[in-house]
Write a protein that holds these residues in place. Structure first.
Motif, short mmCIF file in Angstrom:
data_model
loop_
_atom_site.label_atom_id
_atom_site.label_comp_id
_atom_site.label_asym_id
_atom_site.label_seq_id
_atom_site.Cartn_x
_atom_site.Cartn_y
_atom_site.Cartn_z
N ILE A 92 35.08 43.87 44.94
CA ILE A 92 35.77 42.98 45.43
C ILE A 92 36.20 43.54 47.01
CG2 ILE A 92 38.44 42.54 45.37
CD1 ILE A 92 38.07 42.74 42.23
N ASP A 93 36.16 44.80 47.21
CA ASP A 93 36.45 45.36 48.58
C ASP A 93 35.12 44.91 49.46
OD1 ASP A 93 37.90 46.90 50.32
OD2 ASP A 93 36.43 48.45 50.05
N TYR A 94 33.98 44.96 48.89
CA TYR A 94 32.98 44.80 49.97
C TYR A 94 32.63 43.23 50.13
CZ TYR A 94 31.04 49.60 49.48
OH TYR A 94 31.12 50.96 49.58
N LEU A 96 42.65 44.90 43.90
CA LEU A 96 42.38 46.40 43.55
C LEU A 96 43.11 47.15 42.72
CD1 LEU A 96 41.09 47.12 47.42
CD2 LEU A 96 39.54 46.39 45.26
N LYS A 97 44.53 46.53 42.77
CA LYS A 97 45.39 47.45 41.96
C LYS A 97 45.23 47.03 40.25
CE LYS A 97 49.39 47.86 43.65
NZ LYS A 97 50.72 47.60 44.59
N LEU A 98 44.55 45.92 40.25
CA LEU A 98 44.32 45.60 38.69
C LEU A 98 43.63 46.49 37.96
CD1 LEU A 98 43.87 41.47 39.27
CD2 LEU A 98 46.16 42.70 38.41
N LYS A 99 44.09 46.68 36.57
CA LYS A 99 43.19 47.15 35.62
C LYS A 99 42.41 46.41 34.52
CE LYS A 99 47.20 49.55 34.42
NZ LYS A 99 48.03 50.30 33.74
N ARG A 144 27.94 40.96 38.31
CA ARG A 144 27.29 41.26 39.47
C ARG A 144 27.39 42.90 39.64
NH1 ARG A 144 27.77 38.07 44.47
NH2 ARG A 144 29.29 39.27 45.21
N ALA A 145 28.65 42.99 39.76
CA ALA A 145 29.27 44.53 39.76
C ALA A 145 28.60 45.32 38.87
CB ALA A 145 30.77 44.36 40.08
#
Length: 219
Positions: free
Chosen positions: A130-132, A175-178, A216-217
């Motif tokens: 997600i970050d990239y 990014l904070k999601l679990k 994909r991740a």
């Protein structure tokens, strides 16, 4: 579509969640189970045509048992008050993101999907993806049809930024999601209509690009 008797059984089970009642109504349960599994098989057949990664998926790989594991639960009622199935490569025990259908009368049924409570290494991979590729991710979840159908991506969230990410990261809310989940409600009436399977397949098709991004991740 499902038979009204299947929903009726689950409603009755919710009011009589004990072994004595269940044993007395075992025949009704078997009819409901067969009805639900028939619908799930139709979903499998349709999903394989939409998503090649599900090739070879069988009924037993998808349907969850109605019997609860109460060993570590405060709620000791022995049976789930829903019927459910998940669809992902490798079956319901797979660590990949997948599609999910939950049948629970009373306005609690839904078609959804995503990645539910992944392990720490898998969650780390997803956050990195997600970050990239946040621009790509944002485009997927901001699509008008996607928003109209699912609203927003959901999941339990951390109170602070995860390790390695700054609070001002543009993607910090995700990014904070679990977990990373989307869902679309299915009414009791819709569950018993001839178009039910077709409508669920449409819902699954709308979430497919998001699941492909997640998986994909995981590769």
């Amino acid at each position: 579509m499902l038979q009204p008797s299947t929903l009726k059984f689950l409603k009755s089970l919710k009011l009589n969640n004990n072994k004595v009642w269940f044993d007395e109504h075992k025949a009704e349960y078997q009819l409901a189970k067969t009805d639900f599994e028939s619908m799930v098989q139709q979903l499998i057949d349709g999903m394989v045509r939409q998503d090649a990664s599900l090739e070879g998926l069988q009924l037993k790989d998808c349907v969850f048992r109605i019997y609860k594991d109460v060993r570590f639960s405060k709620d000791k009622t022995p049976y789930k008050i829903n019927m459910a199935a998940s669809f992902q490569a490798g079956g319901k025990k797979s660590t990949l993101a997948g599609y999910y259908f939950h049948l629970e009368p009373g306005g609690n049924s839904f078609a959804g999907g995503g990645l539910w409570m992944p392990s720490a290494p898998e969650l780390k991979k997803l956050r990195q993806e997600i970050d990239y590729n946040f621009h790509e991710f944002e485009q997927l979840i901001s699509n008008k049809e996607f928003i109209k159908h699912f609203g927003k991506v959901e999941g339990d969230t951390l109170k602070t930024a995860p390790q390695g990410y700054l609070p001002d990261n543009p993607a910090i809310a995700y990014l904070k999601l679990k977990s990373l989940i989307v869902s679309h409600p299915v009414t009791d009436e819709a569950c018993t209509q001839p178009a039910m399977v077709r409508e669920i397949l449409k819902t699954f098709a709308l979430m497919q690009p998001l699941l492909q991004f997640i998986n994909r991740a995981m590769d």
